[in-house]
Design an enzyme around this catalytic site. Structure first.
Site, PDB file in Angstrom:
ATOM      1  N   HIS A   9      11.881 -13.832 -44.913  1.00  0.00           N
ATOM      2  CA  HIS A   9      11.732 -12.406 -45.197  1.00  0.00           C
ATOM      3  C   HIS A   9      11.521 -11.664 -43.875  1.00  0.00           C
ATOM      4  O   HIS A   9      11.151 -12.249 -42.857  1.00  0.00           O
ATOM      5  CB  HIS A   9      10.538 -12.189 -46.134  1.00  0.00           C
ATOM      6  CG  HIS A   9      10.472 -10.821 -46.735  1.00  0.00           C
ATOM      7  ND1 HIS A   9      11.525 -10.237 -47.407  1.00  0.00           N
ATOM      8  CD2 HIS A   9       9.463  -9.900 -46.747  1.00  0.00           C
ATOM      9  CE1 HIS A   9      11.170  -9.041 -47.832  1.00  0.00           C
ATOM     10  NE2 HIS A   9       9.921  -8.803 -47.443  1.00  0.00           N
ATOM     11  N   CYS A  63      16.793  -7.875 -46.961  1.00  0.00           N
ATOM     12  CA  CYS A  63      15.552  -7.454 -46.299  1.00  0.00           C
ATOM     13  C   CYS A  63      15.766  -7.100 -44.833  1.00  0.00           C
ATOM     14  O   CYS A  63      15.109  -6.192 -44.312  1.00  0.00           O
ATOM     15  CB  CYS A  63      14.482  -8.536 -46.433  1.00  0.00           C
ATOM     16  SG  CYS A  63      14.880 -10.100 -45.628  1.00  0.00           S
ATOM     17  N   ASP A 110       6.437  -2.867 -46.006  1.00  0.00           N
ATOM     18  CA  ASP A 110       7.568  -3.680 -46.463  1.00  0.00           C
ATOM     19  C   ASP A 110       8.530  -2.782 -47.243  1.00  0.00           C
ATOM     20  O   ASP A 110       8.354  -2.554 -48.444  1.00  0.00           O
ATOM     21  CB  ASP A 110       7.080  -4.829 -47.351  1.00  0.00           C
ATOM     22  CG  ASP A 110       8.191  -5.844 -47.627  1.00  0.00           C
ATOM     23  OD1 ASP A 110       9.358  -5.554 -47.295  1.00  0.00           O
ATOM     24  OD2 ASP A 110       7.884  -6.923 -48.160  1.00  0.00           O
TER      25      ASP A 110
END
Length: 547
Positions: A468, A424, A484
């Protein structure tokens, strides 16, 4: 040469005492200086051999004892840089405890060593207050009590080489168990009724802050930082919703907001953000929740969406970071209400904020800059640029992995155009770089996404494996919008969480695979997590207000 002992002690009692003192020390070993560990092992081993062979402990003369005391202080000073505080104080006490074994001249000396063991057992709670540690120290206390019971029995005459045999260890353990059971009701009554005071009974110096390794989201992001964090299964915080919890896709727990990029690392802003009033228009009903956060020695609090009602001891930053007025050294619980769908009332960006949201190094990653400039030339609307970037990730064979190749220079170019494998932080960092190069203000947000709903107590547990990173872009007439990019590549990471996506994630350790695959392990984990939460509610969080 060691002086001749003036009195003899039972061999079994001394060996039981030595075992108990080693067990008291064991949880501290990862935090102690290596030289002090070697010192304790050498002293304890030599002491045990002497007692086992000759029936009496060795003794040191005064000059050698003073030299060893000075050595202990020097080892601690060299390791920590100070002699006061939690870490240094515990290390000194442990070193002196083992040195105490070398001066058993009177019958009271081993009794004093056992009492010192009781005190040092409590110091483990300065680092770990879990029920596992409580059970472990209960066993250690039982062993110390058994040793103290055996040491208190009359022994042989001073002229005897070895003291009289005395009761067997099983008998002393039985007596210690009975004494412990008799003491538990008294301890329970004292725990409930003894007056609580706000704050701890002692104060730790500031120089002890931050010396221990607390796992958690930091104040910066570079390739690999969050990847390493996800291998930890420690609890970050627990949430109890006053009602049904939102869907997992909405569980974005905001933490630090990163503005500055030096070519490899994303950091907090180098200049303070403009102080502007913060208000928001909510598009969803407020969600009230109680958050129990594990100690992390930081001031940041994690919040879901925009807080409409927060504790008075918190401060909301212009970029929606929620900070405590002081660092959290202990478990902390707070109630907060927030909306998950909102729009900030002030949609415009001031000149300084816009410059911070477009900052990039002068050089580096030329291919990414060229791609972003082409988007900016071909597309007029920032929303189109955002959608084109997401489409670029979806259609160019990108993959989600915990073990991407090493990218030491121009890492964004290597990620976007060569390797196309990452976690991520790679996707969030590359997406923010592309947005800024295309003229769209953007920033990186790190925190946690998702959480596990425990069916036994309806708590949502957020672990370090839920760490994250995502992006917020500033769009005209909409303000800051969450994007995202990881969800464009691995939607299961958002829908099912990291543990629910490990089968599709390259580089996951076999232990995490087993935890994700085994229903039995999940049931054991949920049961233990419910017990741990109850322990926090009724023991750790039992303060003067609850009393």
């Amino acid at each position: 040469m060691s002086p001749t002992p003036t009195i003899h002690f039972r061999r079994s009692a001394l060996m039981m005492l030595l075992a108990a003192l080693f067990l008291v020390t064991a949880p501290h070993v990862p935090r102690l200086p290596p030289m002090l560990i070697l010192f304790g092992l050498a002293v304890g081993g030599w002491w045990g051999v002497q007692v086992s062979r000759h029936g009496h402990p060795p003794l040191l003369n005064t000059p050698l004892r003073l030299l060893l005391i000075a050595t202990i202080y020097l080892i601690v000073l060299f390791r920590y840089g100070y002699l006061m505080g939690r870490d240094a104080g515990v290390a000194i006490l442990l070193g002196l405890m083992f040195l105490k074994l070398m001066e058993f001249r009177e019958r009271r000396d081993p009794i004093l060593a056992a009492i010192l063991g009781y005190f040092l057992a409590i110091t483990n709670f300065l680092y770990d207050q879990t029920p596992v540690m409580a059970l472990y120290l209960l066993f250690v206390t039982l062993l110390l009590t058994a040793a103290l019971t055996a040491l208190s029995r009359p022994g042989g005459a001073p002229e005897m080489r070895i003291a009289a045999p005395g009761p067997p260890p099983r008998e002393t353990l039985r007596i210690a168990s009975r004494l412990t059971l008799q003491a538990l009701p008294v301890a329970l009554v004292l725990f409930v009724l003894f007056p609580r005071v706000p704050g701890p009974l002692w104060a730790l110096p500031d120089d002890a802050v931050g010396r221990s390794a607390f796992t958690g989201v930091g104040n910066s992001m570079e390739p690999g930082s969050i990847t390493q964090l996800t291998q930890s299964y420690r609890v970050a915080f627990r949430v109890r919703f006053h009602g049904d919890p939102p869907p997992r896709q909405q569980l974005y727990w905001r933490g630090p907001v990163l503005w500055h990029f030096d070519g490899r690392v994303w950091n907090l802003p180098t200049l303070p953000l403009p102080a502007t009033p913060i208000s928001a228009r909510g598009f969803s009903d407020p969600i009230t929740m109680t958050i129990t956060m594990e100690p992390n020695r930081e001031r940041r609090l994690f919040v879901l969406g925009f807080p409409v009602d927060r504790p008075p001891w918190t401060r909301l930053q212009p970029d929606l970071q929620l900070l405590s007025t002081k660092a959290m050294h202990t478990l902390i619980r707070y109630e907060i209400s927030a909306v998950t769908r909102f729009r900030l009332s002030e949609n415009g960006l001031g000149p300084r904020t816009r410059a911070m949201a477009l900052q990039l190094p002068r050089d580096g990653n030329p291919q990414a800059r060229q791609l972003a400039k082409r988007w900016r030339r071909d597309l007029l609307e920032p929303e189109q640029i955002v959608e084109t970037a997401l489409r670029h990730f979806r259609s160019n064979d990108f993959s989600y992995t915990l073990r991407p190749p090493a990218m030491l220079q121009d890492d964004i170019d290597l990620f976007l155009f060569t390797h196309r494998r990452g976690f991520c932080e790679h996707y969030a960092g590359a997406f923010t770089f592309l947005m800024r190069a295309a003229g769209v203000p953007a920033r990186v947000v790190i925190g946690y996404q998702g959480g596990d709903l425990n069916p036994y107590n309806r708590n949502v547990t957020i672990r370090q494996s839920d760490a994250h990173a995502w992006v917020e872009v500033h769009l005209p007439h909409r303000g800051w919008v969450r994007i995202d990019p990881t969800g464009a590549i691995a939607p299961n990471r958002i829908n099912r969480g990291f543990m629910g996506n490990v089968q599709q994630t390259a580089g996951v350790s076999p232990l995490l695979q087993l935890r994700a695959d085994s229903p039995l392990l999940r049931q054991i984990r949920n049961t233990w997590d419910a017990l741990d939460a109850r322990w926090n509610d009724w023991v750790i969080d039992y303060d003067h207000l609850r009393q």
